[in-house]
Design an enzyme around this catalytic site. Structure first.
Site, PDB file in Angstrom:
ATOM      1  CB  SER A  53      -0.907   0.015   1.229  1.00 57.51           C
ATOM      2  OG  SER A  53      -0.140  -0.081   2.413  1.00 57.51           O
ATOM      3  CE1 TYR A  54       3.371   1.329   4.387  1.00 60.70           C
ATOM      4  CE2 TYR A  54       5.636   0.663   4.069  1.00 60.70           C
ATOM      5  CZ  TYR A  54       4.544   0.774   4.886  1.00 60.70           C
ATOM      6  OH  TYR A  54       4.594   0.352   6.189  1.00 60.70           O
ATOM      7  CB  SER A  55       3.302   6.294  -0.657  1.00 62.71           C
ATOM      8  OG  SER A  55       3.782   6.634  -1.975  1.00 62.71           O
ATOM      9  N   GLY A  64       1.923   0.725  -4.108  1.00 63.16           N
ATOM     10  CA  GLY A  64       2.938  -0.093  -4.765  1.00 63.16           C
ATOM     11  C   GLY A  64       4.138   0.691  -5.249  1.00 63.16           C
TER      12      GLY A  64
END
Length: 314
Positions: A53-55, A64
């Site tokens: 989930s970053y960012s 991703g």
């Protein structure tokens, strides 16, 4: 060369500071991220922490971005076998939750972005109590059996769900969590100490705490009257308004001055000395921010210093 530490009951060996990848694709672009990764590995670091989930919280991002930057860096450096890469599942906008189908789809998406055939350490990012632990563990075990994941771990999970997961793994002979990623630092101790830490000790789990520097507060740059230009400033600065925050800063200042080192190094060294802790996570937007973090590998606090900090943070 700093000795690597065994990660729980796995065969993974890691540097005593995990490099947080949350800033890659957020406050650090690809060029700056590559520079930080190069400096970290040049100092002997091998443990990179990210999440699918970053960012996603950044306008224009979809999640991703951090994995993609790490994947590009590994491809450019040709050092995949030397790295221990940890990523997480459950929070990507397109891969929400911990159903078996989602875990497997999210893992494949992470593998693609990372440009690799395997994930060294795969965390459930936030537990989803509506999904039975049996479904989660079985899906993770399938990934291990397929060679896509080397070891599994949990983050943001209750003691009850963690124990149920560990017991199911033992009963069924399936892959078992080897690590735990809790929220833990000098100004947030009750988020880990107690039943969760006791379980980690009982089952031999390696704890890899996030917010190890309390969103930057434990670097010492947040002081009364100081204005800090950071996306985390509001959250970190709030610790100044608690009785514990200023007490901890005073204790850190004293020890840092006597040791000729940085406040952040002392804060991380306290964490590293706590039971079950294998490697705190800390991130750096620039190469200049790395030295105080890396220095934790060579700083061992005395029992008196540890007691001083523990008392200040109580």
């Amino acid at each position: 060369m700093t000795s690597l530490r065994k990660l729980g009951t796995s065969d993974l060996e890691v540097f005593p500071l995990a490099l947080g990848g949350n800033v890659f694709g957020w406050t650090a672009d690809e060029k700056d991220s590559f520079a930080v990764l190069d400096a970290y590995t040049a100092a002997g670091g091998n443990f990179i922490d990210t999440a699918d989930s970053y960012s996603a919280w950044v306008e224009g991002n979809e999640g991703g971005e951090s994995e993609t930057i790490i994947g590009n860096w590994v491809a450019a450096r040709g050092n995949r076998a030397d790295m221990v890469i940890a990523t997480k599942v459950s929070q990507h906008p397109r891969y929400q939750g911990l159903t078996a189908a989602n875990i497997k789809a999210a893992a494949d998406a992470s593998l693609t972005r990372l440009g690799t055939d395997y994930i060294d350490l795969y965390y459930t990012h936030f537990d989803k109590p509506e999904v039975p632990v049996e479904e989660i563990i079985t899906a993770l075990d399938d990934l291990v059996k397929a060679g896509k994941v080397r070891a599994i771990a949990a983050s943001n999970i209750t003691p009850e769900r963690l124990k149920a997961s560990l017991d199911f793994s033992a009963t069924e002979g399936l892959a078992r969590y080897v690590a735990l990623q809790p929220h833990y630092n000098l100004v947030s101790r009750d988020t880990y100490e107690g039943p969760l830490q006791a379980l980690a000790a009982e089952y031999g789990l390696a704890a890899v705490p996030y917010f190890a520097l309390a969103k930057g507060f434990l670097t010492g740059k947040y002081r009364p009257g100081a204005t800090i230009d950071s996306p985390r400033a509001a959250g970190a600065g709030a610790y100044l308004d608690t009785p514990r925050g200023p007490r901890v800063l005073t204790a850190l200042d004293s020890i840092a001055e006597s040791r000729g080192t940085d406040v952040a190094t002392v804060a991380l060294a306290w964490l590293l000395a706590q039971p079950t802790i294998t490697a705190p996570i800390a991130s750096a937007r620039t190469v200049d921010q790395l030295p105080p973090l890396l220095a934790v590998a060579d700083l061992t606090l005395t029992p008196e210093e540890l007691n001083h900090l523990t008392a200040a943070s109580s």
